[in-house]
Design an enzyme around this catalytic site. Structure first.
Site, PDB file in Angstrom:
ATOM      1  N   LEU A 164       0.873  -1.170   0.000  1.00 42.10           N
ATOM      2  CA  LEU A 164       0.000   0.000   0.000  1.00 42.10           C
ATOM      3  C   LEU A 164       0.909   1.219   0.000  1.00 42.10           C
ATOM      4  O   LEU A 164       1.936   1.225   0.689  1.00 42.10           O
ATOM      5  CB  LEU A 164      -0.891   0.022   1.252  1.00 42.10           C
ATOM      6  CG  LEU A 164      -2.061  -0.955   1.294  1.00 42.10           C
ATOM      7  CD1 LEU A 164      -2.683  -0.958   2.696  1.00 42.10           C
ATOM      8  CD2 LEU A 164      -3.116  -0.606   0.255  1.00 42.10           C
ATOM      9  N   ASP A 165       0.547   2.255  -0.749  1.00 42.54           N
ATOM     10  CA  ASP A 165       1.416   3.427  -0.768  1.00 42.54           C
ATOM     11  C   ASP A 165       1.337   4.170   0.567  1.00 42.54           C
ATOM     12  O   ASP A 165       0.491   3.895   1.412  1.00 42.54           O
ATOM     13  CB  ASP A 165       1.110   4.330  -1.968  1.00 42.54           C
ATOM     14  CG  ASP A 165      -0.277   4.949  -1.929  1.00 42.54           C
ATOM     15  OD1 ASP A 165      -0.686   5.436  -0.856  1.00 42.54           O
ATOM     16  OD2 ASP A 165      -0.957   4.957  -2.972  1.00 42.54           O
ATOM     17  N   LYS A 166       2.241   5.102   0.742  1.00 40.64           N
ATOM     18  CA  LYS A 166       2.394   5.792   2.027  1.00 40.64           C
ATOM     19  C   LYS A 166       1.108   6.444   2.505  1.00 40.64           C
ATOM     20  O   LYS A 166       0.790   6.417   3.708  1.00 40.64           O
ATOM     21  CB  LYS A 166       3.502   6.847   1.908  1.00 40.64           C
ATOM     22  CG  LYS A 166       3.787   7.605   3.204  1.00 40.64           C
ATOM     23  CD  LYS A 166       4.943   8.580   3.015  1.00 40.64           C
ATOM     24  CE  LYS A 166       5.239   9.330   4.310  1.00 40.64           C
ATOM     25  NZ  LYS A 166       6.405  10.262   4.141  1.00 40.64           N
ATOM     26  N   ASP A 167       0.338   7.007   1.581  1.00 39.62           N
ATOM     27  CA  ASP A 167      -0.861   7.747   1.961  1.00 39.62           C
ATOM     28  C   ASP A 167      -2.097   6.860   2.095  1.00 39.62           C
ATOM     29  O   ASP A 167      -3.177   7.352   2.426  1.00 39.62           O
ATOM     30  CB  ASP A 167      -1.137   8.851   0.945  1.00 39.62           C
ATOM     31  CG  ASP A 167      -0.050   9.918   0.953  1.00 39.62           C
ATOM     32  OD1 ASP A 167       0.494  10.183   2.039  1.00 39.62           O
ATOM     33  OD2 ASP A 167       0.261  10.462  -0.110  1.00 39.62           O
ATOM     34  N   SER A 168      -1.947   5.563   1.826  1.00 43.11           N
ATOM     35  CA  SER A 168      -3.077   4.636   1.932  1.00 43.11           C
ATOM     36  C   SER A 168      -2.991   3.841   3.228  1.00 43.11           C
ATOM     37  O   SER A 168      -1.941   3.760   3.865  1.00 43.11           O
ATOM     38  CB  SER A 168      -3.102   3.683   0.733  1.00 43.11           C
ATOM     39  OG  SER A 168      -3.239   4.413  -0.471  1.00 43.11           O
TER      40      SER A 168
END
Length: 235
Positions: free
Chosen positions: A102-106
């Site tokens: 999952l990306d950092k903002d997710s």
């Protein structure tokens, strides 16, 4: 007499990588057994000293399967130079990795394991494994937006696979993907001039986030493991 195991299986069960990736590492002479380059098909025992890229690999460990509710801001990497890296955050005593980042903002559901073969099977795009997300955007959702998102969106020099998209509330929808392009949902929304405010993964195949607290892990139940392996064996 020490039990012998194929080297690629040994590396997989040690949580290093999948068997296929182990074979590639062996072919590139990046794996050594007792100081000598390994060869394809080689068999080893717990007494052998095995290294990958010069790093010593310990004996085969018990399989670990964890669900994790990733908080926003944590980066899916083991890179120590990243202050918010996932592995330091977890500080788990056994080497584990994730099946699908999952990306950092997710935020939301991740599967963590030391079973390299399981990760390999789950990450094969052709298998079309379902991942479900709850997404909040910056302005009201229209029926046209839902239809267009579901039908396929041109991003990253391709068109996304048709998917299931349902409205939850004025600014929130659920989407079920069977592929994992880079920042896919965010790019899909941006194509229609929507910006993602919150993106949370709530399901991976048969595994559900449920009421798992943010930042916490829990082991898979026997039923969850059995169903997960059953689905993978059907492919």
């Amino acid at each position: 007499m020490e039990k012998e195991t194929r080297l690629n299986k040994y590396l997989s069960e040690s949580g290093i990588c999948s068997r296929r990736e182990a074979d590639r590492l062996i072919e590139k002479n990046l794996v050594c057994v007792d100081g000598k380059p390994a060869v394809p098909g080689q068999r080893v025992t717990a007494k052998n000293k095995i290294t990958v890229n010069g790093k010593s690999i310990g004996p085969v460990q018990e399989k670990v399967f964890l669900l994790f509710n990733k908080p926003k801001g944590i980066v899916c990497t083991a890179e120590k130079r990243e202050p918010n890296n996932l592995m330091d955050y977890l500080n788990y005593p056994v080497r584990i990795t994730y099946a699908g980042r999952l990306d950092k903002d997710s935020e939301g559901l991740m599967l963590l394991t030391n079973d390299g073969d399981l990760i390999d099977k789950m990450m094969r795009a052709r298998n079309r494994h379902e991942k479900e997300y709850r997404v909040t955007v910056d302005h009201p959702i229209t029926d046209e937006f839902l239809k267009d998102m579901a039908g396929g969106v041109p991003i990253l020099d391709t068109v996304t696979r048709p998917c299931e998209v349902t409205k939850v509330s004025k600014n929130t929808f659920r989407i079920v993907l069977t592929q994992g392009l880079n920042r896919q949902i965010r790019r899909m929304c941006e194509y229609f001039h929507y910006n993602v405010v919150q993106l949370k993964r709530v399901r991976i195949m048969n595994l559900h986030l449920g009421n798992l607290p943010e930042g916490q892990t829990r082991p898979l139940t026997n039923r969850e493991k059995e169903e997960l392996y059953h689905q993978l064996e059907q492919e």
